[in-house]
Design a protein around this motif. Structure first.
Motif, PDB file in Angstrom:
ATOM      1  N   ARG A 146       5.596  12.028  -5.960  1.00  0.00           N
ATOM      2  CA  ARG A 146       4.327  12.227  -6.666  1.00  0.00           C
ATOM      3  C   ARG A 146       3.776  10.874  -7.049  1.00  0.00           C
ATOM      4  NH1 ARG A 146       5.110  17.323 -10.651  1.00  0.00           N
ATOM      5  NH2 ARG A 146       6.254  18.576  -9.179  1.00  0.00           N
ATOM      6  N   GLY A 147       2.508  10.845  -7.360  1.00  0.00           N
ATOM      7  CA  GLY A 147       1.949   9.597  -7.849  1.00  0.00           C
ATOM      8  C   GLY A 147       0.757   9.160  -7.053  1.00  0.00           C
ATOM      9  N   GLY A 148       0.870   8.016  -6.370  1.00  0.00           N
ATOM     10  CA  GLY A 148      -0.248   7.352  -5.729  1.00  0.00           C
ATOM     11  C   GLY A 148      -1.103   8.241  -4.842  1.00  0.00           C
ATOM     12  N   GLU A 149      -2.270   7.734  -4.557  1.00  0.00           N
ATOM     13  CA  GLU A 149      -3.234   8.447  -3.737  1.00  0.00           C
ATOM     14  C   GLU A 149      -3.045   8.087  -2.276  1.00  0.00           C
ATOM     15  OE1 GLU A 149      -7.860   8.358  -4.038  1.00  0.00           O
ATOM     16  OE2 GLU A 149      -6.966   8.673  -6.020  1.00  0.00           O
ATOM     17  N   ASP A 150      -3.229   9.071  -1.389  1.00  0.00           N
ATOM     18  CA  ASP A 150      -3.114   8.821   0.047  1.00  0.00           C
ATOM     19  C   ASP A 150      -4.350   8.082   0.540  1.00  0.00           C
ATOM     20  OD1 ASP A 150      -0.810  10.251  -0.138  1.00  0.00           O
ATOM     21  OD2 ASP A 150      -1.638  12.082   0.700  1.00  0.00           O
TER      22      ASP A 150
ATOM     23  N   LYS B 152      -3.749   7.854  22.470  1.00  0.00           N
ATOM     24  CA  LYS B 152      -3.917   6.693  21.591  1.00  0.00           C
ATOM     25  C   LYS B 152      -3.818   7.096  20.132  1.00  0.00           C
ATOM     26  CE  LYS B 152      -6.906   4.172  24.746  1.00  0.00           C
ATOM     27  NZ  LYS B 152      -8.191   3.504  24.924  1.00  0.00           N
ATOM     28  N   VAL B 153      -3.281   6.175  19.329  1.00  0.00           N
ATOM     29  CA  VAL B 153      -3.231   6.373  17.887  1.00  0.00           C
ATOM     30  C   VAL B 153      -4.617   6.086  17.315  1.00  0.00           C
ATOM     31  CG1 VAL B 153      -2.245   5.539  15.714  1.00  0.00           C
ATOM     32  CG2 VAL B 153      -0.791   5.774  17.740  1.00  0.00           C
ATOM     33  N   ILE B 154      -5.119   6.993  16.485  1.00  0.00           N
ATOM     34  CA  ILE B 154      -6.425   6.821  15.845  1.00  0.00           C
ATOM     35  C   ILE B 154      -6.251   6.189  14.468  1.00  0.00           C
ATOM     36  CG2 ILE B 154      -8.491   7.992  15.000  1.00  0.00           C
ATOM     37  CD1 ILE B 154      -8.217   8.407  17.951  1.00  0.00           C
ATOM     38  N   SER B 155      -5.344   6.771  13.668  1.00  0.00           N
ATOM     39  CA  SER B 155      -5.158   6.287  12.303  1.00  0.00           C
ATOM     40  C   SER B 155      -3.800   6.709  11.757  1.00  0.00           C
ATOM     41  CB  SER B 155      -6.269   6.826  11.392  1.00  0.00           C
ATOM     42  OG  SER B 155      -6.176   8.227  11.287  1.00  0.00           O
ATOM     43  N   PHE B 156      -3.452   6.096  10.627  1.00  0.00           N
ATOM     44  CA  PHE B 156      -2.258   6.443   9.873  1.00  0.00           C
ATOM     45  C   PHE B 156      -2.692   6.904   8.492  1.00  0.00           C
ATOM     46  CE2 PHE B 156      -0.682   2.847  12.536  1.00  0.00           C
ATOM     47  CZ  PHE B 156       0.232   3.557  13.288  1.00  0.00           C
ATOM     48  N   THR B 157      -1.968   7.837   7.916  1.00  0.00           N
ATOM     49  CA  THR B 157      -2.172   8.193   6.519  1.00  0.00           C
ATOM     50  C   THR B 157      -1.037   7.558   5.739  1.00  0.00           C
ATOM     51  OG1 THR B 157      -3.210  10.276   7.126  1.00  0.00           O
ATOM     52  CG2 THR B 157      -2.425  10.072   4.866  1.00  0.00           C
ATOM     53  N   ILE B 158      -1.414   6.801   4.706  1.00  0.00           N
ATOM     54  CA  ILE B 158      -0.450   6.073   3.898  1.00  0.00           C
ATOM     55  C   ILE B 158      -0.196   6.835   2.612  1.00  0.00           C
ATOM     56  CG2 ILE B 158       0.001   3.885   2.702  1.00  0.00           C
ATOM     57  CD1 ILE B 158      -0.289   3.669   5.744  1.00  0.00           C
ATOM     58  N   MET B 159       1.075   6.995   2.276  1.00  0.00           N
ATOM     59  CA  MET B 159       1.438   7.581   1.004  1.00  0.00           C
ATOM     60  C   MET B 159       1.350   6.474  -0.043  1.00  0.00           C
ATOM     61  SD  MET B 159       5.025   9.356  -0.192  1.00  0.00           S
ATOM     62  CE  MET B 159       5.324   9.754   1.500  1.00  0.00           C
ATOM     63  N   GLY B 160       0.652   6.725  -1.131  1.00  0.00           N
ATOM     64  CA  GLY B 160       0.509   5.726  -2.191  1.00  0.00           C
ATOM     65  C   GLY B 160       1.833   5.329  -2.797  1.00  0.00           C
ATOM     66  N   ASP B 161       1.805   4.480  -3.806  1.00  0.00           N
ATOM     67  CA  ASP B 161       3.011   3.924  -4.413  1.00  0.00           C
ATOM     68  C   ASP B 161       3.849   4.924  -5.190  1.00  0.00           C
ATOM     69  OD1 ASP B 161       2.552   1.427  -3.401  1.00  0.00           O
ATOM     70  OD2 ASP B 161       1.377   0.766  -5.112  1.00  0.00           O
TER      71      ASP B 161
ATOM     72  N   MET C 259       0.808  -1.216   0.000  1.00  0.00           N
ATOM     73  CA  MET C 259       0.000   0.000   0.000  1.00  0.00           C
ATOM     74  C   MET C 259       0.843   1.267   0.000  1.00  0.00           C
ATOM     75  SD  MET C 259      -3.037  -1.127   2.533  1.00  0.00           S
ATOM     76  CE  MET C 259      -3.995   0.317   2.104  1.00  0.00           C
ATOM     77  N   GLY C 260       2.038   1.194   0.540  1.00  0.00           N
ATOM     78  CA  GLY C 260       2.910   2.357   0.612  1.00  0.00           C
ATOM     79  C   GLY C 260       3.503   2.505   2.002  1.00  0.00           C
ATOM     80  N   PHE C 261       3.874   3.733   2.329  1.00  0.00           N
ATOM     81  CA  PHE C 261       4.530   4.021   3.597  1.00  0.00           C
ATOM     82  C   PHE C 261       3.728   5.062   4.378  1.00  0.00           C
ATOM     83  CE2 PHE C 261       7.780   2.370   0.893  1.00  0.00           C
ATOM     84  CZ  PHE C 261       8.563   1.595   1.729  1.00  0.00           C
TER      85      PHE C 261
END
Length: 87
Positions: free
Chosen positions: A52-56, A35-44, A21-23
């Motif tokens: 640039r490129g993938g969708e978060d 507490k951690v609620i969520s992470f945002t992932i950088m696309g591929d 999915m990405g990083f």
């Protein structure tokens, strides 16, 4: 205990379809509860500020199955459709 900097270096992989999915590029926390609620992932599209490129995509804490040495395994979305591969 795990550091935020350690989490940000791990690649996120979805167990449902085996896709990379990405990083992680951002972490949302509830500072009142600590507490951690969520992470945002950088696309591929790559890593770094100018990538640039993938969708978060947002990954919620409840969707994380395992945080390993190099990867974070999550369980989100639909399962792999084996009919697409004529198996």
């Amino acid at each position: 205990m795990i550091r935020v900097s350690d989490i940000m270096e791990k690649e996120v992989i979805n167990v449902k379809n085996g896709k990379r999915m990405g990083f992680i590029m951002d972490i949302d926390m509830d500072v009142n509860d600590g507490k951690v609620i969520s992470f945002t992932i950088m696309g591929d599209g790559g890593r770094g500020f100018f990538a640039r490129g993938g969708e978060d995509q947002v990954i919620f804490w409840n969707d994380i199955l395992k945080i390993g040495c190099d990867t974070i395994i999550v369980n989100i979305g639909s399962e792999l459709n084996l009919n697409e591969f004529n198996i």
